[in-house]
Design an enzyme around this catalytic site. Structure first.
Site, PDB file in Angstrom:
ATOM      1  N   HIS A  25       1.024  -1.106  -0.134  1.00 17.74           N
ATOM      2  CA  HIS A  25       0.002  -0.053  -0.111  1.00 17.74           C
ATOM      3  C   HIS A  25       0.884   1.303  -0.068  1.00 17.74           C
ATOM      4  O   HIS A  25       2.151   1.207   0.273  1.00 17.74           O
ATOM      5  CB  HIS A  25      -0.818   0.017   1.139  1.00 17.74           C
ATOM      6  CG  HIS A  25      -0.207  -0.004   2.598  1.00 17.74           C
ATOM      7  ND1 HIS A  25       0.147   0.945   3.312  1.00 17.74           N
ATOM      8  CD2 HIS A  25      -0.120  -1.208   3.168  1.00 17.74           C
ATOM      9  CE1 HIS A  25       0.820   0.452   4.399  1.00 17.74           C
ATOM     10  NE2 HIS A  25       0.785  -1.006   4.268  1.00 17.74           N
ATOM     11  N   ASP A  72       7.301  -0.130  12.335  1.00 20.62           N
ATOM     12  CA  ASP A  72       6.579  -0.291  11.274  1.00 20.62           C
ATOM     13  C   ASP A  72       5.685  -1.640  11.284  1.00 20.62           C
ATOM     14  O   ASP A  72       5.563  -2.175  12.450  1.00 20.62           O
ATOM     15  CB  ASP A  72       7.318  -0.475   9.866  1.00 20.62           C
ATOM     16  CG  ASP A  72       6.678  -0.293   8.874  1.00 20.62           C
ATOM     17  OD1 ASP A  72       5.719   0.363   8.788  1.00 20.62           O
ATOM     18  OD2 ASP A  72       7.373  -0.370   7.623  1.00 20.62           O
ATOM     19  N   ASN A  77       2.228   8.486  14.505  1.00 19.00           N
ATOM     20  CA  ASN A  77       1.518   8.564  15.572  1.00 19.00           C
ATOM     21  C   ASN A  77       1.997   9.906  16.573  1.00 19.00           C
ATOM     22  O   ASN A  77       2.980   9.818  16.945  1.00 19.00           O
ATOM     23  CB  ASN A  77       1.671   7.333  16.541  1.00 19.00           C
ATOM     24  CG  ASN A  77       0.688   7.518  17.757  1.00 19.00           C
ATOM     25  OD1 ASN A  77       0.668   8.317  18.589  1.00 19.00           O
ATOM     26  ND2 ASN A  77      -0.093   6.427  17.614  1.00 19.00           N
ATOM     27  N   ASP A 119       4.667   4.160   4.413  1.00 20.61           N
ATOM     28  CA  ASP A 119       5.303   3.341   3.185  1.00 20.61           C
ATOM     29  C   ASP A 119       5.455   4.201   1.908  1.00 20.61           C
ATOM     30  O   ASP A 119       6.331   3.915   1.257  1.00 20.61           O
ATOM     31  CB  ASP A 119       4.555   2.130   2.834  1.00 20.61           C
ATOM     32  CG  ASP A 119       4.917   1.082   3.799  1.00 20.61           C
ATOM     33  OD1 ASP A 119       5.697   1.103   4.761  1.00 20.61           O
ATOM     34  OD2 ASP A 119       4.388  -0.251   3.652  1.00 20.61           O
ATOM     35  N   ARG A 155      -0.339  14.827   4.697  1.00 23.83           N
ATOM     36  CA  ARG A 155      -0.803  15.847   5.367  1.00 23.83           C
ATOM     37  C   ARG A 155      -1.076  16.877   4.435  1.00 23.83           C
ATOM     38  O   ARG A 155      -0.130  17.508   3.659  1.00 23.83           O
ATOM     39  CB  ARG A 155       0.111  16.164   6.477  1.00 23.83           C
ATOM     40  CG  ARG A 155       0.376  15.371   7.620  1.00 23.83           C
ATOM     41  CD  ARG A 155      -0.985  14.743   8.070  1.00 23.83           C
ATOM     42  NE  ARG A 155      -0.675  13.818   9.272  1.00 23.83           N
ATOM     43  CZ  ARG A 155      -1.386  12.702   9.629  1.00 23.83           C
ATOM     44  NH1 ARG A 155      -2.638  12.739   8.776  1.00 23.83           N
ATOM     45  NH2 ARG A 155      -1.211  11.763  10.595  1.00 23.83           N
ATOM     46  N   ALA A 156      -2.251  17.756   4.599  1.00 26.85           N
ATOM     47  CA  ALA A 156      -2.275  19.062   3.752  1.00 26.85           C
ATOM     48  C   ALA A 156      -1.606  20.036   4.370  1.00 26.85           C
ATOM     49  O   ALA A 156      -1.826  20.356   5.548  1.00 26.85           O
ATOM     50  CB  ALA A 156      -3.700  19.412   3.554  1.00 26.85           C
ATOM     51  N   ARG A 182     -13.091  13.526  16.203  1.00 31.17           N
ATOM     52  CA  ARG A 182     -11.621  13.764  15.573  1.00 31.17           C
ATOM     53  C   ARG A 182     -11.095  15.186  15.435  1.00 31.17           C
ATOM     54  O   ARG A 182     -12.077  16.160  15.179  1.00 31.17           O
ATOM     55  CB  ARG A 182     -11.652  13.194  14.141  1.00 31.17           C
ATOM     56  CG  ARG A 182     -11.654  11.717  14.355  1.00 31.17           C
ATOM     57  CD  ARG A 182     -12.033  11.025  12.884  1.00 31.17           C
ATOM     58  NE  ARG A 182     -10.723  11.395  11.877  1.00 31.17           N
ATOM     59  CZ  ARG A 182     -10.855  10.953  10.532  1.00 31.17           C
ATOM     60  NH1 ARG A 182     -12.049   9.997  10.305  1.00 31.17           N
ATOM     61  NH2 ARG A 182     -10.233  11.299   9.969  1.00 31.17           N
ATOM     62  N   THR A 201      -7.016  21.532   7.531  1.00 29.10           N
ATOM     63  CA  THR A 201      -7.374  19.978   7.154  1.00 29.10           C
ATOM     64  C   THR A 201      -7.284  19.641   5.696  1.00 29.10           C
ATOM     65  O   THR A 201      -7.328  20.773   4.921  1.00 29.10           O
ATOM     66  CB  THR A 201      -8.659  19.595   7.917  1.00 29.10           C
ATOM     67  OG1 THR A 201      -8.630  18.118   7.795  1.00 29.10           O
ATOM     68  CG2 THR A 201      -9.780  20.158   7.181  1.00 29.10           C
TER      69      THR A 201
END
Length: 548
Positions: A15, A124, A292, A316, A395-396, A426, A506
């Site tokens: 992925h 990982d 994280n 990845d 991330r934007a 969230r 976001t």
């Protein structure tokens, strides 16, 4: 010398495909494949679209590329299969070089940091028959201190926790991280028996892994995402799991808090022990678990850590960068530190206008979108902001973003409910001018990639409630005029209007869809959500019922 680095592969478990292009060690282009296929994580896909973009960005063809570099060194006949893939897809295959998956992760972080020496940890899920490593890197010398076994995996541990809580592993781990802040670690003793620190390593209870216990029913030890990966022992220890769609209760939020806390305890101990061995207090993190941000905050706060660097692509997609870096270093090229993530496609004003005209959109052409956007933000409008080159990574960072005023607490709920269509718990992240961030966030260092959480100063929490998580922290983006002058100016103008150098930021997407790449995708997100305003370059679109 042109080098393309790629990630992902041909199996279901692969992925986050991506491609990067380096010329004599200089990064030219980088993008994730999901932005071209529009399938999140681009599972089991080699990055054909991202490769084509990299070639176009550099103005070259595949015949100009000297090397294609990839992880999956331990896969049988994989170099031959890549050769055939490139011949089939592009009509020619450059030379192929394969590297160890976690060495690629480590290289992406170490060379991106600019440190001359570092203690590097990769946490990982799995890759090339292991789940991570700890290394001491000095100059170009990588000395591996330990490797974590494939089943002794922190990514597997957190994937199990994610599944137990009713979410999708290798996709929803960030939901568990966000949920954990609503609970207390009342089950910490039980998690301490399941995952135990051991110096520069750790021990995950093998009795939790259903793939090992029931090996005879699996064609390989890499289960599909719709299958359960944890055994009944997890429910025996913690009680009944949550089924997808069921509400949360206090027990489940406390389990999330406990599982998260044990991850922080274990990884901090690994880093502390590694520094004691290497004597180097500059730390680089990589691997999917390094997304994280709560864990990263705890590692950064560890007294033995001097500096912490986490790249914009610790997952990845980053091994594409690391593989290309390794080849360039072997050839004697210098790698410059990675100070920003704006390496993706950019669209001209003419291309944007043609797209708008083709769909019959009504729009305005502005001399200065910044001034008008500030007015929209102050009027409590939600803004889609599509500018410049797309970000490389999840991330934007101000080029493919949804922006809003953080001064109203209900703005968080409004964006979650009417735009992102996602869980109410969230949080949203703040973009802040780097030179002003110390006034708002405690112990904050330069964090341009939105991968580390920091405590929000109590004195200013009430000024920006929409970006303060329930635990009093925020995952910040440090914004620099040198790397993104337009976005920096936007925040600066907003600060002059409101006395607050902070914006909600976001990603410009709807839940479970990739962040947008092209103008048409931005328009789809705009018209299919409650976004009030969309800026595409100098063009502004506004809905008739937009606030203000």
């Amino acid at each position: 010398m042109y080098v393309i680095g790629i990630s992902s592969g041909i199996k279901h478990g692969h992925h986050d495909g991506a491609a990067v292009l380096l010329r004599d060690g200089e990064l030219i282009a980088a993008a994730e494949e999901e932005r071209f296929t529009l399938a999140k994580h681009a599972r089991g896909e080699l990055p054909r679209g991202a490769i084509a973009f990299c070639l176009k960005q550099a103005g070259i063809t595949i015949h100009d590329v000297d090397w294609v570099c990839s992880p999956l060194k331990t896969y049988t006949n994989y170099a031959r299969r890549l050769t055939e893939y490139f011949k089939y897809q592009f009509g020619h295959s450059p030379k192929i070089e394969l590297y160890d998956h976690h060495l690629c992760h480590a290289a992406s972080s170490y060379y991106g940091s600019g440190f001359s020496e570092a203690t590097v940890a990769c946490f990982d899920f799995s890759g090339d028959s292991s789940s991570g490593l700890v290394a001491h890197v000095k100059g170009n010398d990588f000395r591996v201190l330990t490797r974590f076994g494939r089943h002794n995996s922190l990514g597997l541990y957190y994937g199990m926790l994610t599944q137990y809580l009713g979410y999708q592993m290798t996709n929803d781990e960030y939901k568990v991280m966000g949920l954990s802040s609503y609970g207390s670690p009342e089950y910490l003793d039980r998690f301490a028996s399941l995952l135990r620190p051991n110096g520069i390593s750790y021990e995950l209870d093998p009795a939790l892994d259903k793939r090992q216990r029931d090996a005879e029913i699996f064609t390989s030890d890499f289960s599909t995402r719709q299958e359960r990966i944890f055994t009944e022992k997890m429910e025996e220890m913690l009680g009944p799991r949550r089924l997808r769609g069921q509400p949360h209760d206090r027990r489940l939020t406390n389990i999330a808090a406990s599982g998260q806390k044990q991850l922080e305890i274990v990884t901090t101990e690994v880093i502390r022990s590694a520094i004691a061995q290497t004597g180097c207090a500059d730390v680089c993190l990589a691997g999917g678990v390094a997304l994280n941000c709560k864990m990263n905050m705890e590692i950064a706060a560890e007294p033995s850590v001097k500096r912490l660097y986490v790249p914009p692509v610790p997952h990845d997609a980053g091994v594409a960068l690391g593989a290309a870096m390794l080849k360039c270093v072997e050839a004697g090229h210098r790698i410059a530190p990675l100070t920003h993530a704006y390496w993706g496609p950019e669209y001209s004003n003419d291309t944007i206008r043609d797209t708008l005209d083709k769909i019959g959109a009504r729009y305005e052409l502005l001399d200065d979108p910044v001034t008008r956007c500030v007015a929209d933000l102050v009027e409590q409008k939600t803004v889609g902001w599509f500018q410049g080159r797309m970000e490389y990574g999840p991330r934007a960072l101000g080029n493919r973003s949804i922006l809003a005023d953080p001064r109203q607490g209900d703005m968080k709920d409004r964006i979650n409910l009417t735009i992102k269509y996602r869980e109410e718990f969230r949080p949203f992240c703040p973009s802040v001018l780097f030179e002003r961030q110390a006034d708002y966030f405690e112990d904050a260092f330069d964090a341009p990639f939105m991968v580390v959480t920091f405590p929000v100063n109590e004195a200013v929490q009430r000024k920006m409630p929409a970006v303060v998580h329930v635990d009093g922290t925020a995952r910040i983006q440090s914004v620099h005029a040198e790397t993104n002058p337009l976005y920096s100016r936007l925040i600066g103008e907003f600060a002059r209007a409101t006395s607050l150098p902070v914006l909600i930021n976001t990603s410009l997407n709807i839940n479970e869809q990739p962040t947008v790449n092209a103008p048409l995708e931005a328009l789809h997100t705009y018209f299919c959500s409650g976004l009030d305003v969309l800026y595409l370059g100098p063009y502004r679109l506004s809905k008739p019922n937009a606030r203000g």
